[in-house]
Design an enzyme around this catalytic site. Sequence first.
Site, PDB file in Angstrom:
ATOM      1  N   LYS A  37      13.624 -23.930  -2.978  1.00 36.92           N
ATOM      2  CA  LYS A  37      13.604 -23.058  -3.442  1.00 36.92           C
ATOM      3  C   LYS A  37      14.644 -21.045  -2.838  1.00 36.92           C
ATOM      4  O   LYS A  37      15.323 -20.850  -3.516  1.00 36.92           O
ATOM      5  CB  LYS A  37      11.903 -22.583  -3.289  1.00 36.92           C
ATOM      6  CG  LYS A  37      11.240 -21.964  -4.717  1.00 36.92           C
ATOM      7  CD  LYS A  37       9.623 -21.320  -4.371  1.00 36.92           C
ATOM      8  CE  LYS A  37       9.389 -22.854  -5.507  1.00 36.92           C
ATOM      9  NZ  LYS A  37       7.925 -22.168  -5.746  1.00 36.92           N
TER      10      LYS A  37
ATOM     11  N   ARG B  63       0.788 -11.537 -16.507  1.00 36.71           N
ATOM     12  CA  ARG B  63       0.418 -12.520 -17.212  1.00 36.71           C
ATOM     13  C   ARG B  63       2.488 -12.631 -16.613  1.00 36.71           C
ATOM     14  O   ARG B  63       2.642 -12.008 -17.342  1.00 36.71           O
ATOM     15  CB  ARG B  63       0.564 -11.837 -18.181  1.00 36.71           C
ATOM     16  CG  ARG B  63      -1.056 -10.939 -18.934  1.00 36.71           C
ATOM     17  CD  ARG B  63      -1.013 -10.034 -19.804  1.00 36.71           C
ATOM     18  NE  ARG B  63      -0.069  -9.334 -20.598  1.00 36.71           N
ATOM     19  CZ  ARG B  63       0.175  -8.292 -20.581  1.00 36.71           C
ATOM     20  NH1 ARG B  63      -0.295  -9.004 -22.064  1.00 36.71           N
ATOM     21  NH2 ARG B  63       1.102  -7.977 -20.380  1.00 36.71           N
TER      22      ARG B  63
ATOM     23  N   CYS C  95      -3.768 -20.102 -14.171  1.00 34.86           N
ATOM     24  CA  CYS C  95      -5.247 -19.251 -13.986  1.00 34.86           C
ATOM     25  C   CYS C  95      -6.208 -20.047 -14.335  1.00 34.86           C
ATOM     26  O   CYS C  95      -7.224 -20.100 -13.793  1.00 34.86           O
ATOM     27  CB  CYS C  95      -4.695 -18.178 -14.498  1.00 34.86           C
ATOM     28  SG  CYS C  95      -3.281 -17.650 -13.334  1.00 34.86           S
TER      29      CYS C  95
ATOM     30  N   ARG D 134       1.781 -25.122 -16.416  1.00 34.47           N
ATOM     31  CA  ARG D 134       0.385 -25.652 -15.860  1.00 34.47           C
ATOM     32  C   ARG D 134      -0.460 -26.147 -16.531  1.00 34.47           C
ATOM     33  O   ARG D 134      -0.796 -24.943 -17.292  1.00 34.47           O
ATOM     34  CB  ARG D 134       0.342 -25.136 -14.433  1.00 34.47           C
ATOM     35  CG  ARG D 134       1.123 -25.568 -13.315  1.00 34.47           C
ATOM     36  CD  ARG D 134       0.793 -24.758 -12.267  1.00 34.47           C
ATOM     37  NE  ARG D 134       1.972 -23.152 -12.548  1.00 34.47           N
ATOM     38  CZ  ARG D 134       1.424 -22.777 -11.368  1.00 34.47           C
ATOM     39  NH1 ARG D 134       1.109 -22.672 -10.293  1.00 34.47           N
ATOM     40  NH2 ARG D 134       1.971 -21.114 -11.454  1.00 34.47           N
TER      41      ARG D 134
HETATM   42  N1  LIG Z   1       0.932 -17.410 -12.379  1.00 37.34           N
HETATM   43  C1  LIG Z   1       0.316 -16.349 -12.442  1.00 37.34           C
HETATM   44  O1  LIG Z   1       0.400 -16.318 -13.866  1.00 37.34           O
HETATM   45  C2  LIG Z   1      -0.808 -15.905 -11.633  1.00 37.34           C
HETATM   46  C3  LIG Z   1      -1.911 -14.613 -11.953  1.00 37.34           C
HETATM   47  C4  LIG Z   1      -2.708 -13.802 -11.629  1.00 37.34           C
HETATM   48  C5  LIG Z   1      -2.541 -14.783  -9.580  1.00 37.34           C
HETATM   49  N2  LIG Z   1      -1.873 -15.744  -9.606  1.00 37.34           N
HETATM   50  C6  LIG Z   1      -2.506 -16.628  -7.975  1.00 37.34           C
HETATM   51  O2  LIG Z   1      -1.275 -16.572  -7.372  1.00 37.34           O
HETATM   52  C7  LIG Z   1      -1.461 -17.325  -6.461  1.00 37.34           C
HETATM   53  C8  LIG Z   1      -0.162 -17.786  -6.783  1.00 37.34           C
HETATM   54  O3  LIG Z   1       0.037 -18.378  -8.057  1.00 37.34           O
HETATM   55  P1  LIG Z   1       1.509 -18.802  -8.193  1.00 37.34           P
HETATM   56  O4  LIG Z   1       1.443 -19.157  -9.804  1.00 37.34           O
HETATM   57  O5  LIG Z   1       2.543 -17.927  -8.045  1.00 37.34           O
HETATM   58  O6  LIG Z   1       2.003 -20.297  -7.857  1.00 37.34           O
HETATM   59  P2  LIG Z   1       3.142 -21.098  -6.998  1.00 37.34           P
HETATM   60  O7  LIG Z   1       2.841 -22.386  -7.203  1.00 37.34           O
HETATM   61  O8  LIG Z   1       3.666 -20.893  -8.376  1.00 37.34           O
HETATM   62  O9  LIG Z   1       3.997 -20.621  -5.514  1.00 37.34           O
HETATM   63  C9  LIG Z   1       2.836 -20.675  -4.272  1.00 37.34           C
HETATM   64  C10 LIG Z   1       4.346 -21.121  -3.499  1.00 37.34           C
HETATM   65  O10 LIG Z   1       3.549 -20.438  -2.791  1.00 37.34           O
HETATM   66  C11 LIG Z   1       4.410 -21.319  -1.489  1.00 37.34           C
HETATM   67  N3  LIG Z   1       3.593 -21.841  -0.304  1.00 37.34           N
HETATM   68  C12 LIG Z   1       2.048 -22.351  -0.188  1.00 37.34           C
HETATM   69  N4  LIG Z   1       2.198 -22.642   1.717  1.00 37.34           N
HETATM   70  C13 LIG Z   1       3.189 -22.104   2.205  1.00 37.34           C
HETATM   71  C14 LIG Z   1       3.395 -21.351   3.270  1.00 37.34           C
HETATM   72  N5  LIG Z   1       2.372 -21.755   3.903  1.00 37.34           N
HETATM   73  N6  LIG Z   1       4.487 -20.488   3.523  1.00 37.34           N
HETATM   74  C15 LIG Z   1       5.278 -20.351   2.406  1.00 37.34           C
HETATM   75  N7  LIG Z   1       5.036 -20.827   1.593  1.00 37.34           N
HETATM   76  C16 LIG Z   1       4.012 -21.574   0.993  1.00 37.34           C
HETATM   77  C17 LIG Z   1       4.996 -22.863  -2.346  1.00 37.34           C
HETATM   78  O11 LIG Z   1       5.666 -23.568  -2.172  1.00 37.34           O
HETATM   79  C18 LIG Z   1       5.290 -22.499  -4.055  1.00 37.34           C
HETATM   80  O12 LIG Z   1       6.239 -21.553  -3.721  1.00 37.34           O
HETATM   81  C19 LIG Z   1      -2.746 -18.448  -6.998  1.00 37.34           C
HETATM   82  O13 LIG Z   1      -3.980 -18.149  -5.925  1.00 37.34           O
HETATM   83  C20 LIG Z   1      -2.593 -17.942  -8.634  1.00 37.34           C
HETATM   84  O14 LIG Z   1      -4.296 -18.328  -8.940  1.00 37.34           O
HETATM   85  C21 LIG Z   1      -1.013 -16.625 -10.265  1.00 37.34           C
END
Ligand SMILES: NC(=O)c1ccc[n+]([C@@H]2O[C@H](COP(=O)([O-])OP(=O)(O)OC[C@H]3O[C@@H](n4cnc5c(N)ncnc54)[C@H](O)[C@@H]3O)[C@@H](O)[C@H]2O)c1
Length: 447
Positions: A35, A154, A263, A331
Site C-alpha cells: 500500500k 462516509r 461499519c 466489506r
Molecule cells: N471505513 C469507514 O467508512 C469508517 C468510518 C468511520 C470509522 N471507521 C473506523 O475506522 C477504523 C479504520 O477503518 P478503515 O475502513 O480505514 O480500515 P482499513 O482496513 O481500510 O485500514 C486499516 C489499515 O491499518 C493498517 N494497520 C493495521 N495495523 C497497523 C499497525 N500496527 N501499524 C500500521 N498500520 C496498521 C492496515 O494495514 C490497513 O491498511 C475502523 O475502526 C473503522 O471501524 C471506518
Amino acid sequence: MRVAMIGTGYVGLVSGACFADFGHHVTCVDKDAGKIAMLERGEIPIFEPGLDDLVARNRAAGRLDFATDLTQAVREADAVFIAVGTPSRRGDGHADLSYVYAAAREIAAAAEGYTVVVTKSTVPVGTGDEVERVIREARPDAQISVVSNPEFLREGAAIEDFKRPDRIVVGTDDPKARDVMTALYRPLALNSLPMVFTGRRTSELIKYAGNAFLAVKITFINEIADLCEQVGANVQDVARGIGLDNRIGSKFLHAGPGYGGSCFPKDTLALTRTAQEAGTPLRIVETVVAVNDVRKLAMARKVTSVLGGDVRGKTAAVLGLTFKPNTDDMRESPAISIINALLDKGMKIQAYDPEGMEEARKVLPAAVHYATGAYEAAEGADCLVIITEWDAFRALDFTRLREVMAQPILVDLRNIYRPDEIAALGFAYESVGRGEFDRGSQHRHGL
Ligand SMILES: NC(=O)c1ccc[n+]([C@@H]2O[C@H](COP(=O)([O-])OP(=O)(O)OC[C@H]3O[C@@H](n4cnc5c(N)ncnc54)[C@H](O)[C@@H]3O)[C@@H](O)[C@H]2O)c1
C-alpha cells in the site's frame, strides 16, 4: 502541527490527506508495504472520489508523506492518530482490538516529548483506558494523553464529510490535549466548528450509538417496506410522509436490500456484546442485527420468485456489487449474500460494478462471471438485478436491454425506477416495498 496517522486505509488516508490540506504536516504509516509503495508511486489503493487529487496536491506541497515504520513520525508528532481496523472478532462478534493495541505498543516505544495519542478507530467503551495502560506500562516516563476522536465520515463522500463534519467529537478530560485537538481542527473554524467535548468513554459510546441508531432507522423502513408489499402500500411515499416530520428526518429512510459495509454490521454487533457484558442488553439493536441478516436471503428469494421459483441454469445479471455507490469497498456488501444464495440455487451470475470488481473477485466465488459494462452483463440474462445504486445504472437504455436479455425482467433492490415507466417498456418489474404496483399483489391479498 505534526501528525502521525497509524493505519492508511479508508479512514487513515482520507483523514491524513485532509489534515495535510489544513496545513499540518502528516505522515501516514501502514504496515502494508504494498500500500505504501503504491502511494509513493502516486497511486491510490482505494477508490474514493477526489482523493487522488487531494493526496497529489499535498504530497507536492511537502505536507504529506508515507512510511511503513512509525518510529520517526511518532517521535516528531504532536498528535498520533490510531486509525487501524477493528473488525469483528471471529466467534463472538466483539471488536478485534489486536491491531489497536499493537499500534499502541509501537507508539509507546517511539513517543518523545508531550504527545497526544488519538484513537480514531471505532473502539468499544473502555478501549482508551486500555490503550493508556498499555503505553504507560511500556513507558512509565511517557508524557502522553490518550484521547478518543471517533470518525463519522462516509465512504463515497469522505473528503466532504471530513472537511464539513456535522460534529467533531473529542473525548478527554485533559485541558492540554483539548488544546491540541482544537488546534488540529481549527482550520475548520471558518465553518463554525461544531466540537463536542466529552469524557473519553462517552465519546467512544457516541460512535456506536450513532451507527446503531442509523442501522435501526434503515431496518425500520425495510420492515415497513415488507409490510407495504403485503398491504398494497408504497414505502417511498411512507418514507416521505414520515421523513418530512423534523423529529424523524428524511435521511436513512430508503428501503433496500439491508445495510452492509465496513461499519454498521460490525459496530452493531460489537455494541450488543458490550451491552450484554454490561448487563444491559440493547434488545432493539439485537433485533436489528438479526432482521438485517435474514433480509439479504429474502432479497435472493425475490429474484427466484419473480423467475417462477425454478431457477437452475438461469442467469442473473447483477449490477452493483459494492455496499454502496462511489466506493470500491466490498466489506459485508449485501451483494455477497445475495449472489451466494443465487449460486446455491444453481443460477449463473454475470456481474458488473463500476469500481468494485477487483475487490469483488477477492470475496465472491470464482463462478461469478464479470462483465465490462451493464449491457454486457445483461446479455442472455433471464433477469437484471440492481443491488447498488451507482449513477451509471440510473438511466439504463431498456430498449437495448430488451434486445440482449433472454427475458425482460428487472429486480430493482434500490427502487431507482418507477414501476409504471418500466412496465410501459415491457419489463416485468419487482422492487422493494411498492406493493401497490406489484403484479397481482392486490389480487393475491384480496385488497
Ligand atoms: N471505513 C469507514 O467508512 C469508517 C468510518 C468511520 C470509522 N471507521 C473506523 O475506522 C477504523 C479504520 O477503518 P478503515 O475502513 O480505514 O480500515 P482499513 O482496513 O481500510 O485500514 C486499516 C489499515 O491499518 C493498517 N494497520 C493495521 N495495523 C497497523 C499497525 N500496527 N501499524 C500500521 N498500520 C496498521 C492496515 O494495514 C490497513 O491498511 C475502523 O475502526 C473503522 O471501524 C471506518
